[in-house]
Write a protein that holds these residues in place. Sequence first.
Motif, short mmCIF file in Angstrom:
data_model
loop_
_atom_site.label_atom_id
_atom_site.label_comp_id
_atom_site.label_asym_id
_atom_site.label_seq_id
_atom_site.Cartn_x
_atom_site.Cartn_y
_atom_site.Cartn_z
N ARG A 111 3.11 1.39 1.23
CA ARG A 111 3.84 0.28 0.94
C ARG A 111 4.53 0.05 -0.55
O ARG A 111 4.07 0.75 -1.18
CB ARG A 111 2.61 -1.62 0.85
N ASP A 115 6.61 -4.77 -2.85
CA ASP A 115 5.15 -5.66 -1.70
C ASP A 115 3.73 -6.24 -2.89
O ASP A 115 3.13 -5.30 -2.94
CB ASP A 115 4.78 -5.15 -1.22
N TYR A 119 -0.20 -5.58 -3.66
CA TYR A 119 -0.97 -4.37 -5.09
C TYR A 119 -1.65 -4.62 -6.17
O TYR A 119 -2.44 -5.76 -6.47
CB TYR A 119 0.85 -4.21 -5.65
N HIS A 126 -1.78 -0.17 -4.28
CA HIS A 126 -1.22 -0.70 -2.82
C HIS A 126 -2.76 -0.94 -2.27
O HIS A 126 -3.03 0.50 -1.67
CB HIS A 126 0.07 -0.59 -2.08
#
Length: 254
Positions: A111, A115, A119, A126
């Motif tokens: 990712r 995003d 996380y 991530h």
Amino acid sequence: MLVYPSGLDLSTSALRLLGRELAARRRRIGTRWRRLTCGRQALMSLAHLRCGHTFTQLAAGFGVGLATAHRYVTEAVEVLAELAPTLEEAVAVAATKAFVILDGTLPPIDRVAADRPFYSGKHKRHGMNVQVLTDAFGKVIWVSPALPGAVHDIKAARTHGILDALNTASIPCWADKAYQGAGPAVRVPYRGRWDKLSAGQKAVNRAHAKIRAVGEQAMATLNAWRLLRKLRCSTTRITNIVKAVLALQLATSA
């Protein structure tokens, strides 16, 4: 693309199990013809889970199209995921154990920085939050559905109902400091700076860490499946992938 023979560090029992389940599925849905036999489809799927081979590599190695490789592997993962124990079944097994160990793991995903829900500030990457329940010998009993990596361990455990189940059944459970306030059945170490703890509290924390180390060994067995080391698929597929891995481990270790 070049093709070469390779080995797969799994027992034939895993191949036979998946082959039987795929054959039963084909009979159930009335499949007449496939490009690969059930055994070859099972072998392809195991190579994907164990070694993390991409669908492009699998398609070239097994002589099928890219879409066919994706469809065959996805089908096999779904079949295996259905064999994974439910929470109710896992709690019934846990009730027969002296104690269990609860911990969270974060399979990394592909990712971008935007995003944020995926996380994890704790792990600085991530990923997807997966709760894992193991017995006193490091055998995985249950894995939870995957949640975004930003979800805290205790929130994830509450969401899945594992804390309520353990407390209701009064099953002794060891966990780390992230599960502080999880309930009377969940035992966590003392919080605070090491130099501020009393001698007795330090001794308790040392013993607690030794017990939880068995759970860390169980996490290592999950990471032996290389696909879980870096997931590059849709996040909606990760729950089935983790459950498929558990089903194979339980079947081959029985």
